[in-house]
Design an enzyme around this catalytic site. Structure first.
Site, PDB file in Angstrom:
ATOM      1  N   SER A 127       0.827  -1.204   0.000  1.00  0.00           N
ATOM      2  CA  SER A 127       0.000   0.000   0.000  1.00  0.00           C
ATOM      3  C   SER A 127       0.862   1.254   0.000  1.00  0.00           C
ATOM      4  O   SER A 127       1.958   1.279   0.584  1.00  0.00           O
ATOM      5  CB  SER A 127      -0.897   0.009   1.245  1.00  0.00           C
ATOM      6  OG  SER A 127      -1.504   1.275   1.442  1.00  0.00           O
ATOM      7  N   GLU A 129       0.261   3.633   1.754  1.00  0.00           N
ATOM      8  CA  GLU A 129       0.329   4.059   3.157  1.00  0.00           C
ATOM      9  C   GLU A 129       1.659   3.662   3.794  1.00  0.00           C
ATOM     10  O   GLU A 129       2.015   4.184   4.855  1.00  0.00           O
ATOM     11  CB  GLU A 129      -0.832   3.455   3.948  1.00  0.00           C
ATOM     12  CG  GLU A 129      -2.198   4.030   3.605  1.00  0.00           C
ATOM     13  CD  GLU A 129      -2.413   5.431   4.173  1.00  0.00           C
ATOM     14  OE1 GLU A 129      -1.735   5.784   5.159  1.00  0.00           O
ATOM     15  OE2 GLU A 129      -3.255   6.156   3.632  1.00  0.00           O
ATOM     16  N   TYR A 151      -1.940   0.469  10.318  1.00  0.00           N
ATOM     17  CA  TYR A 151      -2.149  -0.209   9.039  1.00  0.00           C
ATOM     18  C   TYR A 151      -0.894  -0.115   8.182  1.00  0.00           C
ATOM     19  O   TYR A 151      -0.419  -1.114   7.625  1.00  0.00           O
ATOM     20  CB  TYR A 151      -3.339   0.406   8.302  1.00  0.00           C
ATOM     21  CG  TYR A 151      -3.454  -0.048   6.864  1.00  0.00           C
ATOM     22  CD1 TYR A 151      -3.849  -1.345   6.554  1.00  0.00           C
ATOM     23  CD2 TYR A 151      -3.148   0.811   5.805  1.00  0.00           C
ATOM     24  CE1 TYR A 151      -3.945  -1.781   5.229  1.00  0.00           C
ATOM     25  CE2 TYR A 151      -3.241   0.395   4.491  1.00  0.00           C
ATOM     26  CZ  TYR A 151      -3.625  -0.896   4.204  1.00  0.00           C
ATOM     27  OH  TYR A 151      -3.710  -1.313   2.913  1.00  0.00           O
TER      28      TYR A 151
END
Length: 334
Positions: A127, A129, A151
């Site tokens: 991801s 992120e 996360y």
């Protein structure tokens, strides 16, 4: 006929990937929680049109024995590991389960494959992120990670595990560092779907406002159908590598709102309210990817434009809200 296993097959990406693999002539299998098998009407909405063409196996990412059992009974050519607790806000609320599911689940998958099917090609869903507090813009495969959420941290760990199995055990393990990708199948808890579903309800007189957090956060938004095509291409290469998958264009949450409300002829400023409850404890302000490597090595480029994606999402939510107003209200609260 090739056989592929998808974890997270009931989600947005899993459903699109299942369709893609079926089109490519694969025999498609999916891992699902046993509770999902007991409640198919609610849990399988994204794949209900595929149920007669795919095979589902009960297993949990939190249980190594259940994963091991599936691999001991079935041979696969490719494994796409998409399942995760992927809602960033929830990862702040419950970091322990996010870490347990995302890190251990990935490790269990890799360990079971190494033990039973080391030749099976493995894809890990990374991801953007993971970049978090970015060190450079745009972000590429070599940009250092600085995750800003549980996360993101869990995805960095999964990425490192995947790379370690590739390097230590000579397994075909590739990671896609996917930037934000959306569609009408996106979960209602994610900001893009929250926007488009609420826009539809406001247009139909079922809601009066839309509450959001940081309107200035910038993201690189693409369409999920484009991104699962990249996943498939990664596992068709002669060697396993990691790839950034992104559009290379960045827009603010405010711009997304403006485009979604414009689709129904409304001025977003009359309905959007900033609510500090939706701010992250540690914000990621700017994410934009450079997918040059994927363009050159995979021949991949996005086909959907930003406007086409938003239009598709708004129109789908208008149709859904018109058909089932109560369901639309309940979904938008989730």
């Amino acid at each position: 006929m090739k056989r592929a296993l998808i974890t997270g097959i009931t989600g947005q990406d899993g459903s699109y990937l299942a369709e893609r693999l079926l089109e490519e002539g694969y025999e498609v299998h999916g891992l699902v929680r046993r509770v999902a098998l007991e409640d198919p009407t609610r849990r399988f909405t994204r794949i209900e049109h595929l149920l007669e063409r795919i095979t589902l196996h009960p297993a949990s990412l939190e249980s190594y024995p259940s994963i091991f059992h599936v691999f001991s009974k079935n041979e696969f050519d490719e494994c796409y590991h998409l399942a995760a607790q992927s809602f960033v806000a929830e990862s702040f609320a419950d970091g322990f389960s996010t870490m347990n599911t995302n890190i251990n689940g990935t490790h269990y998958m890799l360990a079971a494959l190494r033990e039973l099917q080391p030749r099976c090609r493995f894809y890990f869903a990374g991801s953007s992120e993971m970049f978090g507090k970015v060190r450079e813009t745009p972000q590429v495969e070599t940009t250092p990670f600085h995750p800003r959420s549980p996360y993101g941290i869990s995805k960095v760990a999964g990425f490192d595990l995947t790379r370690n199995y590739r390097e230590a055990y000579d397994m075909f393990c590739a990671s896609g560092i996917l930037f934000n990708h959306e569609s009408e199948r996106r979960g209602f808890e994610f900001v893009t779907r929250k926007i488009t579903s609420t826009v539809a309800r406001i247009k139909l007189g079922q809601a009066t406002e839309l509450r959001l957090g940081n309107l200035d956060a910038r993201r690189d938004w693409g369409h999920a159908a484009d991104y699962v095509r990249a996943m498939y291409l990664m596992l068709q290469q002669p060697s396993a590598e990691d790839y950034v998958i992104a559009t290379g264009e960045t827009r603010t949450v405010r711009e997304f709102c403006e485009r979604a409300f414009a689709e129904v002829g409304l001025d977003w400023q009359e309905y959007v309210k900033v609510d500090e409850r939706y701010y992250r404890p540690a914000e990621v302000d700017l994410l934009v990817g450079d997918a040059t490597k994927a363009h050159d090595a995979l021949g991949w480029k996005p086909e959907y434009t930003f406007d086409e994606m938003v239009k598709e999402m708004v129109r789908a939510d208008l149709k859904a809200a018109a058909q089932s107003p109560l369901k639309g209200r309940e979904a938008a609260k989730s």
